[in-house]
Design an enzyme around this catalytic site. Structure first.
Site, short mmCIF file in Angstrom:
data_model
loop_
_atom_site.label_atom_id
_atom_site.label_comp_id
_atom_site.label_asym_id
_atom_site.label_seq_id
_atom_site.Cartn_x
_atom_site.Cartn_y
_atom_site.Cartn_z
N GLU A 173 1.03 -5.90 9.60
CA GLU A 173 2.03 -5.33 10.16
C GLU A 173 1.94 -4.55 11.64
OE1 GLU A 173 3.17 -2.33 7.01
OE2 GLU A 173 3.43 -4.29 5.50
N ASN A 214 -0.87 -10.47 8.80
CA ASN A 214 0.17 -10.37 7.53
C ASN A 214 1.16 -9.50 8.00
OD1 ASN A 214 0.60 -10.84 4.81
ND2 ASN A 214 0.20 -8.77 4.58
N HIS A 250 9.12 -9.50 1.47
CA HIS A 250 10.09 -8.62 0.63
C HIS A 250 11.43 -8.77 0.82
CE1 HIS A 250 6.39 -6.52 -0.60
NE2 HIS A 250 5.85 -6.69 0.80
N GLU A 278 3.53 -11.46 -0.55
CA GLU A 278 3.89 -10.44 -1.32
C GLU A 278 5.27 -10.52 -1.82
OE1 GLU A 278 3.13 -6.77 1.29
OE2 GLU A 278 1.28 -7.32 1.84
N ASP A 280 8.79 -10.46 -3.28
CA ASP A 280 9.66 -9.74 -4.39
C ASP A 280 11.03 -9.95 -3.90
OD1 ASP A 280 9.24 -7.53 -2.73
OD2 ASP A 280 8.15 -6.57 -3.69
O1 G3I Z 1 -2.48 7.36 -6.31
C1 G3I Z 1 -1.53 8.18 -6.17
C2 G3I Z 1 -1.26 9.23 -7.28
O2 G3I Z 1 -2.44 10.15 -7.56
C3 G3I Z 1 -0.11 10.32 -6.83
O3 G3I Z 1 0.08 10.95 -8.10
C4 G3I Z 1 1.36 9.36 -6.48
C5 G3I Z 1 2.46 10.38 -6.41
O4 G3I Z 1 3.28 9.60 -5.47
O5 G3I Z 1 0.97 8.62 -5.50
C6 G3I Z 1 -0.06 7.64 -5.70
O6 G3I Z 1 -0.29 6.80 -4.66
C7 G3I Z 1 0.89 5.90 -4.21
C8 G3I Z 1 0.09 4.45 -4.20
O7 G3I Z 1 1.08 3.52 -4.04
C9 G3I Z 1 -0.52 4.21 -5.72
O8 G3I Z 1 0.80 4.17 -6.47
C10 G3I Z 1 1.50 6.30 -2.95
O9 G3I Z 1 2.06 7.58 -3.07
C11 G3I Z 1 2.33 5.23 -2.65
O10 G3I Z 1 2.78 5.29 -1.07
C12 G3I Z 1 1.61 3.87 -2.56
O11 G3I Z 1 2.56 2.90 -2.10
C13 G3I Z 1 1.93 1.78 -1.88
C14 G3I Z 1 2.56 1.24 -0.49
O12 G3I Z 1 2.10 -0.06 -0.36
C15 G3I Z 1 2.08 2.20 0.35
O13 G3I Z 1 2.69 1.76 1.78
C16 G3I Z 1 2.46 0.56 -2.99
O14 G3I Z 1 2.06 0.83 -4.21
C17 G3I Z 1 2.04 -0.56 -2.24
O15 G3I Z 1 3.02 -1.70 -3.27
C18 G3I Z 1 2.63 -0.92 -1.01
O16 G3I Z 1 2.39 -2.33 -0.50
C19 G3I Z 1 2.57 -2.75 0.70
C20 G3I Z 1 1.54 -3.71 1.34
O17 G3I Z 1 0.22 -2.90 0.94
C21 G3I Z 1 1.81 -4.15 2.67
N1 G3I Z 1 3.34 -4.63 2.70
C22 G3I Z 1 4.28 -3.90 2.22
C23 G3I Z 1 4.04 -3.60 0.46
C24 G3I Z 1 5.26 -2.65 0.03
O18 G3I Z 1 5.22 -1.60 0.72
#
Ligand code: G3I
Length: 488
Positions: A173, A214, A250, A278, A280
């Protein structure tokens, strides 16, 4: 120089040498059978069997915490996909939360699962403005200091899994929607060169991995994908190693870009690979049946756009089931973006992908609860357990066996062992989703660490490859933890 420097990092690194050899040997053993089976997949076989038939990768983003806590999730992740991307486990905030303090528990758990299931791994991601710990994001570094921070991070993370990762999303990105550079500590401090630097560093840390960029919203032809097209041309002209471009995809329901295939083709024409990394397709909730059908058409359009272009190697969906998708957390009121619903039932989108890969259009996914390789048959009648056994894929001297074991007892099993006898001299070669062994004619499949709990009424799907010498009679009886199961 770098080799000597890497040796000084040995201490915090877990000894992966043994595991790496096991992983490679496992991949070599299974590779031929899983990626290029000798016989056609049964029409209703899982996605990965059909994909393998075509030399295609069908992947999912996988989260190790769900693997541990949710056997239905782990089961589908293993059964349906031949490629895997760690959803969060290899990101900078997880692997190096404090400077030079590395933490690989989640990444190792992910790798163990992917290797046990013979899945090709896309490493995700080394240099990204997001999920970056504040010590990097808000640091005020000189050029040389940031380069050395990046080099150390890449060296430790890509170096740890060297030889085990097929593709790295090296930089993620890096452009905005209008094709301009995104502001980040990397761009601010190093200028556009940070991308070439990261690619070269990754090539040194893992010479076997393919090096990819990516991004999202570059699925069709637009200003942002133009920026990648131009950058990749420049990188190639400068001799910087670059192997592929990942189109995240996405998407919003009903909005697959019409230029997607043309866009994929123009990148392939540059001599690099392309993948949908990715995928969806999000829907305004609650999703109606007609929206789910539109979503199925969208999935099919993306599959076709990729499969119609020679250099497009695979499609990865960003999650296993709607249960844990990132979408509702980010887009209020939207959801249901994946192939399986929150109850792990296949959706019309699953059937569309299944059909695109050459399977039936009812690849197991009727929504009204039929027999579907991914779920609980619910039909176990009497006895503490029920087993369904099939030689899904059979050829002259071998076959792939698939077994679904259902716990009909009133309580969960914490640890399970399935036993049966091969009746006509069959010999196990390898298996997945269980620890497999054979002694004489008796085969034993014991739970792995991620599927040790078999809930009351729950099922687990396991599989194996075996040889036979002409006759391939099916086992007649099975025991689960010593108790006899009904057989269907
Ligand atoms: O692990 C913590 C947990 O301990 C806490 O309680 C909770 C509270 O909100 O947060 C948890 O972390 C989260 C993490 O995902 C795991 O679930 C983060 O807040 C959350 O921001 C994070 O989101 C991820 C996101 O990337 C971050 O930008 C998504 O799961 C993940 O699917 C997403 O993936 C990205 C790709 O890497 C890049 N392209 C876009 C894609 C979608 O956004």
């Amino acid at each position: 120089m770098r080799l000597a420097k890497r040796a000084s990092h040995e201490t915090p690194r877990r000894t992966r040498r043994g595991r790496r050899v096991v992983g490679a040997a496992f991949a070599a053993l299974l590779g031929a059978a899983v990626l290029a089976p000798a016989a056609p997949a049964a029409a209703d076989a899982p996605l990965r069997d059909h994909a393998a038939q075509q030399g295609f990768e069908i992947g999912a983003a996988i989260a190790p915490n769900h693997l541990q806590n949710d056997s239905q999730y782990a089961d589908l992740a293993a059964t349906e996909f031949n490629a895997a991307t760690p959803e969060n486990a290899m990101k900078w905030s997880v692997t190096e939360p404090s400077r030079n303090q590395f933490s690989f528990g989640q990444a190792d758990a992910f790798m163990d699962f992917a290797q046990a299931n013979n899945q090709k791994v896309r490493g995700h991601t080394l240099v990204w403005h997001s999920q970056l710990p504040s010590w990097v994001e808000n640091g005020n570094f000189s050029r040389s200091e940031l380069l050395s921070i990046m080099e150390n991070h890449i060296d430790q993370v890509a170096g740890r899994y060297a030889g085990e990762i097929a593709y790295w999303d090296v930089a993620n990105e890096i452009f905005l929607g209008d094709g301009s550079w995104r502001d980040s500590v990397f761009y601010r401090t190093l200028g556009p060169d940070f991308v070439a630097e990261a690619l070269r560093m990754t090539a040194e840390a893992d010479p076997n991995a393919e090096l990819w960029l990516n991004d999202y919203s570059i699925d069709g032809i637009n200003a942002k994908s133009d920026a990648y097209y131009n950058l990749i041309q420049d990188l190639i002209a400068q001799g910087v190693p670059i192997d592929g471009i990942g189109l995240q995809a996405h998407l919003i329901n009903g909005q697959v870009p019409s230029s997607m295939q043309q866009n994929i083709q123009r990148f392939a024409d540059l001599g690099i690979k392309v993948a949908i990394t990715e995928l969806d397709v999000r829907i305004q909730m609650p999703a109606s049946q007609s929206e789910l059908e539109q979503q199925a058409r969208d999935y099919r359009a993306v599959m076709d756009a990729c499969m119609n272009v020679n250099g497009c190697i695979g499609v990865t969906v960003w999650g296993v089931s709607d249960q844990y998708s990132w979408v509702p957390d980010t887009f209020e009121g939207q959801g249901a973006p994946l192939l399986f619903n929150e109850n792990y039932q296949p959706k019309p989108a699953y059937d569309a992908v299944h059909e695109a890969l050459g399977g039936t259009s009812d690849g197991g996914g009727d929504d009204g609860g039929g027999d579907d390789g991914g779920g609980d048959d619910g039909g176990g009648t009497s006895g503490p357990c029920a087993v369904s056994y099939s030689a899904a894929n059979e050829w002259n001297t071998g076959f792939t066996g698939q077994i679904t074991v259902t716990n009909n007892g009133g309580s969960a099993l914490n640890g399970w062992e399935l036993q049966f006898d091969f009746p006509s001299g069959q010999q196990l070669s390898n298996g997945w989703n269980a620890q497999w062994s054979q002694s004489g004619s008796t085969v034993t499949a014991t739970n792995t660490s991620w599927n040790s709990t078999l809930a009351a009424g729950g099922s687990v799907s396991i599989g194996f490859n075996a040889s036979h010498s002409g006759s391939n009679a099916e086992p007649e009886s099975f025991t689960l933890n010593g108790q006899s199961c009904s057989v269907s």
